[in-house]
Design a protein around this motif. Structure first.
Motif, PDB file in Angstrom:
ATOM      1  N   LEU A 151       0.849  -1.194   0.000  1.00  8.25           N
ATOM      2  CA  LEU A 151       0.000   0.000   0.000  1.00  8.25           C
ATOM      3  C   LEU A 151       0.887   1.247   0.000  1.00  8.25           C
ATOM      4  N   GLY A 152       0.300   2.385  -0.291  1.00  5.92           N
ATOM      5  CA  GLY A 152       1.058   3.636  -0.229  1.00  5.92           C
ATOM      6  C   GLY A 152       1.978   3.855  -1.414  1.00  5.92           C
ATOM      7  N   VAL A 153       1.739   3.159  -2.525  1.00  5.07           N
ATOM      8  CA  VAL A 153       2.559   3.370  -3.729  1.00  5.07           C
ATOM      9  C   VAL A 153       2.080   4.648  -4.421  1.00  5.07           C
ATOM     10  N   GLN A 154       3.044   5.455  -4.840  1.00  4.88           N
ATOM     11  CA  GLN A 154       2.693   6.725  -5.482  1.00  4.88           C
ATOM     12  C   GLN A 154       1.766   6.489  -6.681  1.00  4.88           C
ATOM     13  N   ASP A 155       0.726   7.291  -6.802  1.00  6.48           N
ATOM     14  CA  ASP A 155      -0.243   7.246  -7.905  1.00  6.48           C
ATOM     15  C   ASP A 155      -1.225   6.084  -7.824  1.00  6.48           C
ATOM     16  N   LEU A 156      -1.073   5.167  -6.863  1.00  6.73           N
ATOM     17  CA  LEU A 156      -2.008   4.039  -6.759  1.00  6.73           C
ATOM     18  C   LEU A 156      -2.943   4.230  -5.577  1.00  6.73           C
ATOM     19  N   GLN A 157      -4.230   3.968  -5.843  1.00 11.52           N
ATOM     20  CA  GLN A 157      -5.216   4.058  -4.765  1.00 11.52           C
ATOM     21  C   GLN A 157      -5.917   2.715  -4.617  1.00 11.52           C
ATOM     22  N   LEU A 158      -5.993   2.219  -3.385  1.00 13.29           N
ATOM     23  CA  LEU A 158      -6.710   0.963  -3.125  1.00 13.29           C
ATOM     24  C   LEU A 158      -8.208   1.227  -3.243  1.00 13.29           C
ATOM     25  N   VAL A 159      -8.879   0.519  -4.154  1.00 15.78           N
ATOM     26  CA  VAL A 159     -10.312   0.757  -4.356  1.00 15.78           C
ATOM     27  C   VAL A 159     -11.167  -0.465  -3.988  1.00 15.78           C
ATOM     28  N   GLU A 160     -10.538  -1.624  -3.799  1.00 10.11           N
ATOM     29  CA  GLU A 160     -11.315  -2.806  -3.418  1.00 10.11           C
ATOM     30  C   GLU A 160     -10.420  -3.784  -2.672  1.00 10.11           C
ATOM     31  N   GLU A 161     -10.984  -4.344  -1.604  1.00 11.41           N
ATOM     32  CA  GLU A 161     -10.280  -5.394  -0.851  1.00 11.41           C
ATOM     33  C   GLU A 161     -11.289  -6.483  -0.550  1.00 11.41           C
ATOM     34  N   LYS A 162     -10.958  -7.741  -0.918  1.00  7.21           N
ATOM     35  CA  LYS A 162     -11.959  -8.806  -0.798  1.00  7.21           C
ATOM     36  C   LYS A 162     -11.278 -10.086  -0.317  1.00  7.21           C
ATOM     37  N   PRO A 163     -11.723 -10.627   0.827  1.00  8.20           N
ATOM     38  CA  PRO A 163     -11.202 -11.943   1.239  1.00  8.20           C
ATOM     39  C   PRO A 163     -11.720 -13.005   0.263  1.00  8.20           C
ATOM     40  N   LEU A 164     -10.860 -13.955  -0.105  1.00  5.86           N
ATOM     41  CA  LEU A 164     -11.244 -14.902  -1.152  1.00  5.86           C
ATOM     42  C   LEU A 164     -11.712 -16.256  -0.619  1.00  5.86           C
ATOM     43  N   THR A 165     -11.363 -16.554   0.621  1.00  6.46           N
ATOM     44  CA  THR A 165     -11.790 -17.832   1.198  1.00  6.46           C
ATOM     45  C   THR A 165     -12.325 -17.578   2.600  1.00  6.46           C
ATOM     46  N   SER A 166     -13.062 -18.543   3.134  1.00 10.77           N
ATOM     47  CA  SER A 166     -13.684 -18.328   4.439  1.00 10.77           C
ATOM     48  C   SER A 166     -12.629 -18.147   5.536  1.00 10.77           C
ATOM     49  N   LEU A 167     -11.503 -18.855   5.445  1.00 12.14           N
ATOM     50  CA  LEU A 167     -10.466 -18.705   6.464  1.00 12.14           C
ATOM     51  C   LEU A 167      -9.638 -17.431   6.259  1.00 12.14           C
ATOM     52  N   GLY A 168      -9.920 -16.748   5.173  1.00 15.90           N
ATOM     53  CA  GLY A 168      -9.189 -15.508   4.906  1.00 15.90           C
ATOM     54  C   GLY A 168      -7.734 -15.765   4.525  1.00 15.90           C
ATOM     55  N   LEU A 169      -7.456 -16.938   3.937  1.00  9.99           N
ATOM     56  CA  LEU A 169      -6.071 -17.262   3.582  1.00  9.99           C
ATOM     57  C   LEU A 169      -5.539 -16.358   2.480  1.00  9.99           C
ATOM     58  N   PHE A 170      -6.407 -16.006   1.539  1.00 17.44           N
ATOM     59  CA  PHE A 170      -5.978 -15.196   0.399  1.00 17.44           C
ATOM     60  C   PHE A 170      -6.893 -13.987   0.235  1.00 17.44           C
ATOM     61  N   THR A 171      -6.290 -12.893  -0.221  1.00 24.74           N
ATOM     62  CA  THR A 171      -7.021 -11.622  -0.341  1.00 24.74           C
ATOM     63  C   THR A 171      -6.821 -11.052  -1.732  1.00 24.74           C
ATOM     64  N   PHE A 172      -7.890 -10.479  -2.267  1.00 20.92           N
ATOM     65  CA  PHE A 172      -7.823  -9.779  -3.554  1.00 20.92           C
ATOM     66  C   PHE A 172      -7.789  -8.279  -3.281  1.00 20.92           C
ATOM     67  N   LEU A 173      -6.834  -7.590  -3.924  1.00 20.62           N
ATOM     68  CA  LEU A 173      -6.757  -6.127  -3.831  1.00 20.62           C
ATOM     69  C   LEU A 173      -6.812  -5.551  -5.237  1.00 20.62           C
ATOM     70  N   ARG A 174      -7.633  -4.505  -5.393  1.00 16.25           N
ATOM     71  CA  ARG A 174      -7.644  -3.783  -6.678  1.00 16.25           C
ATOM     72  C   ARG A 174      -7.236  -2.348  -6.424  1.00 16.25           C
ATOM     73  N   MET A 175      -6.248  -1.899  -7.178  1.00 14.43           N
ATOM     74  CA  MET A 175      -5.768  -0.521  -7.053  1.00 14.43           C
ATOM     75  C   MET A 175      -5.928   0.171  -8.391  1.00 14.43           C
ATOM     76  N   GLU A 176      -6.257   1.437  -8.351  1.00 10.94           N
ATOM     77  CA  GLU A 176      -6.359   2.212  -9.594  1.00 10.94           C
ATOM     78  C   GLU A 176      -5.212   3.200  -9.665  1.00 10.94           C
ATOM     79  N   LYS A 177      -4.698   3.371 -10.874  1.00 11.05           N
ATOM     80  CA  LYS A 177      -3.632   4.364 -11.069  1.00 11.05           C
ATOM     81  C   LYS A 177      -4.273   5.698 -11.449  1.00 11.05           C
ATOM     82  N   ALA A 178      -3.806   6.760 -10.848  1.00  8.24           N
ATOM     83  CA  ALA A 178      -4.373   8.087 -11.114  1.00  8.24           C
ATOM     84  C   ALA A 178      -4.383   8.368 -12.610  1.00  8.24           C
ATOM     85  N   ALA A 179      -5.504   8.934 -13.100  1.00  4.62           N
ATOM     86  CA  ALA A 179      -5.639   9.200 -14.547  1.00  4.62           C
ATOM     87  C   ALA A 179      -4.792  10.409 -14.939  1.00  4.62           C
TER      88      ALA A 179
END
Ligand SMILES: C[S@@+](CC[C@H](N)C(=O)[O-])C[C@H]1O[C@@H](n2cnc3c(N)ncnc32)[C@H](O)[C@@H]1O
Length: 210
Positions: free
Chosen positions: A182-210
């Motif tokens: 997180l905190g990368v220049q020009d990138l904004q975290l727009v979605e965070e989603k746990p992928l399994t019930s135990l929360g073993l894996f997570t999906f992150l979507r970041m958008e780059k500033a237009a």
């Protein structure tokens, strides 16, 4: 800051061991992330870069109208991805190249979506890899990450800490903190989603500033 010490030679030797069994082991328990990330990439369309494409398990799930480029450090993993492309006639895959994610050999802003699944915790310098992925992403484009991130508490957090010393051998870093991506220049975290019930894996979507 927690240090990730994975060395380049450790990547080669670790994934030489992993390559023949990867699809039937780690690959098999991580399908949810691949299905979700490719769906999000397909919705956006255009040119996708998959960083750390491995044995190419995600390649069949990209839409045929997309153009997909994959890179990986391990020739052993790439060989298996090439076999899949040939066997499954995956004509949307434009090219696969051997490359270090820390120094992507692409111009600035040339991909609509940059995807990295189960990669960021195994690279020697995650901050540099994030910066490179941001650089090659188009303004207004997106970065998709699927990974295991360390927990702060609970019995699984205890296991993560116990496995941590074996990171180089396993080719997998069990206690990688999410704040390192997180905190990368020009990138904004727009979605965070746990992928399994135990929360073993997570999906992150970041958008780059237009
Ligand atoms: C756990 S596998 C994940 C493969 C694939 N993304 C998947 O989800 O099945 C991690 C991959 O990252 C690759 N890798 C590790 N360090 C790398 C680097 N510095 N540059 C490019 N690829 C790297 C490994 O060779 C391996 O194929």
């Amino acid at each position: 800051m927690t240090g990730v010490r994975v060395k380049p030679e450790a990547i080669t030797s670790s994934y030489r061991r992993w390559a023949p069994v990867y699809d039937l082991t780690f690959g098999r328990i991580t399908h949810a992330g691949r299905r979700h990330a490719t769906k999000v990439a397909n919705d956006a369309g255009g040119h996708v870069l998959e960083v750390g494409v491995g044995t190419g398990l995600a390649l069949p799930y990209y839409g045929s109208e997309l153009r997909v480029t994959g890179i990986d450090f391990s020739q052993d993993m790439l060989e298996r991805a090439r076999t899949k492309i040939a066997e499954e006639n995956l004509s949307h895959v434009a090219e696969l190249r051997q490359m270090d994610a820390r120094a992507l050999d692409f111009p600035d802003g040339c991909f609509d979506t940059v995807v990295a699944m189960h990669l960021i915790s195994v690279v020697p310098d995650p901050e540099q890899v994030m910066a490179e992925m941001a650089r090659v992403c188009k303004p207004g484009g997106q970065i998709l990450l699927v990974n295991h991130f360390a927990r702060d508490e609970g019995w699984l957090a205890w296991f993560e800490r116990k496995f941590a010393p074996f990171a180089d051998y396993l080719g997998w870093h069990s206690n990688f903190p999410k704040d390192r991506v997180l905190g990368v220049q020009d990138l904004q975290l727009v979605e965070e989603k746990p992928l399994t019930s135990l929360g073993l894996f997570t999906f992150l979507r970041m958008e780059k500033a237009a």
